[in-house]
Design a protein around this motif. Sequence first.
Motif, PDB file in Angstrom:
ATOM      1  N   UNK A  83     -10.658   4.554  -4.114  1.00 14.59           N
ATOM      2  CA  UNK A  83     -10.898   3.423  -5.013  1.00 14.59           C
ATOM      3  C   UNK A  83     -10.133   3.646  -6.308  1.00 14.59           C
ATOM      4  N   UNK A  84      -9.258   2.708  -6.650  1.00 13.41           N
ATOM      5  CA  UNK A  84      -8.413   2.832  -7.832  1.00 13.41           C
ATOM      6  C   UNK A  84      -9.106   2.337  -9.097  1.00 13.41           C
ATOM      7  N   UNK A  85      -9.815   1.216  -8.983  1.00  4.00           N
ATOM      8  CA  UNK A  85     -10.446   0.620 -10.161  1.00  4.00           C
ATOM      9  C   UNK A  85     -11.399  -0.493  -9.731  1.00  4.00           C
ATOM     10  N   UNK A  86     -12.282  -0.837 -10.632  1.00  5.60           N
ATOM     11  CA  UNK A  86     -13.172  -1.980 -10.434  1.00  5.60           C
ATOM     12  C   UNK A  86     -13.014  -2.907 -11.625  1.00  5.60           C
ATOM     13  N   UNK A  87     -12.842  -4.185 -11.337  1.00 10.02           N
ATOM     14  CA  UNK A  87     -12.711  -5.197 -12.381  1.00 10.02           C
ATOM     15  C   UNK A  87     -13.947  -6.077 -12.348  1.00 10.02           C
ATOM     16  N   UNK A  88     -14.682  -6.147 -13.452  1.00  9.48           N
ATOM     17  CA  UNK A  88     -15.852  -7.001 -13.538  1.00  9.48           C
ATOM     18  C   UNK A  88     -15.528  -8.238 -14.374  1.00  9.48           C
ATOM     19  N   UNK A  89     -16.451  -9.186 -14.389  1.00  4.31           N
ATOM     20  CA  UNK A  89     -16.222 -10.405 -15.169  1.00  4.31           C
ATOM     21  C   UNK A  89     -15.348 -11.416 -14.466  1.00  4.31           C
ATOM     22  N   UNK A  90     -15.255 -11.333 -13.132  1.00  2.00           N
ATOM     23  CA  UNK A  90     -14.539 -12.326 -12.324  1.00  2.00           C
ATOM     24  C   UNK A  90     -15.616 -13.134 -11.593  1.00  2.00           C
ATOM     25  N   UNK A  91     -15.975 -14.325 -12.047  1.00  2.00           N
ATOM     26  CA  UNK A  91     -17.122 -15.046 -11.492  1.00  2.00           C
ATOM     27  C   UNK A  91     -16.911 -15.497 -10.043  1.00  2.00           C
ATOM     28  N   UNK A  92     -17.828 -15.070  -9.190  1.00  2.00           N
ATOM     29  CA  UNK A  92     -17.933 -15.572  -7.818  1.00  2.00           C
ATOM     30  C   UNK A  92     -16.597 -15.612  -7.071  1.00  2.00           C
ATOM     31  N   UNK A  93     -15.908 -14.472  -6.936  1.00  2.00           N
ATOM     32  CA  UNK A  93     -14.643 -14.485  -6.183  1.00  2.00           C
ATOM     33  C   UNK A  93     -14.906 -14.441  -4.680  1.00  2.00           C
ATOM     34  N   UNK A  94     -14.975 -15.598  -4.047  1.00  2.00           N
ATOM     35  CA  UNK A  94     -15.214 -15.662  -2.600  1.00  2.00           C
ATOM     36  C   UNK A  94     -13.922 -15.364  -1.827  1.00  2.00           C
ATOM     37  N   UNK A  95     -12.859 -16.048  -2.182  1.00  4.14           N
ATOM     38  CA  UNK A  95     -11.545 -15.835  -1.555  1.00  4.14           C
ATOM     39  C   UNK A  95     -10.538 -15.601  -2.659  1.00  4.14           C
ATOM     40  N   UNK A  96      -9.413 -14.951  -2.332  1.00  4.50           N
ATOM     41  CA  UNK A  96      -8.430 -14.653  -3.373  1.00  4.50           C
ATOM     42  C   UNK A  96      -7.031 -14.663  -2.789  1.00  4.50           C
ATOM     43  N   UNK A  97      -6.069 -14.919  -3.681  1.00  7.27           N
ATOM     44  CA  UNK A  97      -4.653 -14.863  -3.322  1.00  7.27           C
ATOM     45  C   UNK A  97      -3.853 -14.474  -4.554  1.00  7.27           C
ATOM     46  N   UNK A  98      -2.865 -13.599  -4.341  1.00 13.31           N
ATOM     47  CA  UNK A  98      -1.837 -13.354  -5.337  1.00 13.31           C
ATOM     48  C   UNK A  98      -0.635 -14.218  -4.990  1.00 13.31           C
ATOM     49  N   UNK A  99       0.042 -14.744  -6.004  1.00 16.04           N
ATOM     50  CA  UNK A  99       1.298 -15.442  -5.749  1.00 16.04           C
ATOM     51  C   UNK A  99       2.346 -14.409  -5.341  1.00 16.04           C
TER      52      UNK A  99
END
Length: 322
Positions: A83-99
């Motif tokens: 585990x590299x890191x944990x980012x909090x404060x991202x509300x309800x991330x159900x699905x995700x995509x990077x451009x």
Amino acid sequence: MLAWSFALAHAAPEPHAARPIFVLNSLDATISVIDPVTFTETQRLPTGKEPHHLYLTPDERSLVVANALADSLTFIDPRTAVIQRTVTGIPDPYHLRFSPDMKWLVTASNRLNRIDIYRWERDAAEPFKLAARVVAPRTPSHLMIDSRSTTLYASLQDSDELIAIDLGTQKPRWKSPVGKMPADVYLSPDDRLLLVGMTGDEFVEVYDVSAATPRLVKRIQTGAGAHAFRARGDGRHVFVSNRVANTISQIDLQTLAVTDTYPAPGGPDCMEVSADGKTLMTTSRWARKLTFIDLEKKVVARQVAVGRSPHGVWTLDHASRR
């Protein structure tokens, strides 16, 4: 407010070493780490509450887990399973995509009926900067970004719609009705055709999105509960998992026809393809298994026990995603 915690990563293995397979267990809030040589689970990594999807960053330096009920993202080294890191404060991330150009991270906030767009700078002191929150009723589900990093497409599961958003302006371009309970979306390599899995039906709908508004081209019958997509890696074919039918269909993007069907017991969901293109992996959502399908013989080669409600599956040793 975004917060970061870091863990030191171990040295990566030799380039020729087989890299692990990662399976996301949604109801256990863990990730199963599978050895691709022995086909055994070697460890389980903790994530935040109710993780649903994971995504490999385009530079393949991190596997990112979206923890919907924990409002957080977990970053994992795809080579070492550290585990590299944990980012909090991202509300309800159900699905995700990077451009593809890695300038944007987009999350579908399923419960909050919105799509959040973040500017992304990996090495900045604050890598995530919220650019916009786009209202997207009802129940934004799956996301896809075109190869030019200009347009985001999202399915709206409970209103039976698609929405297209301009990433540059963060404004909707159009919204259009589709079939029953749309789930995953997939763009053809030329960015012209958008495939949409109808989980409430047995069809994949194909839309031409090259003009100002989408145009329905074809409805392809695949199987009950058409849900998730994975490109075969040859630039021509794409797989779709039929969760209710317990099958996986292969669609030819040139003819827009099903050319093969494979058995996939236990409610197939997300998929991955081995680097040699010979094996299709799928999470069997209701069977708590990762299923390996021999694409040449069209049979289930093996299953590996994982956690409850396995969802996403990824590995660095994969075939092309187009």
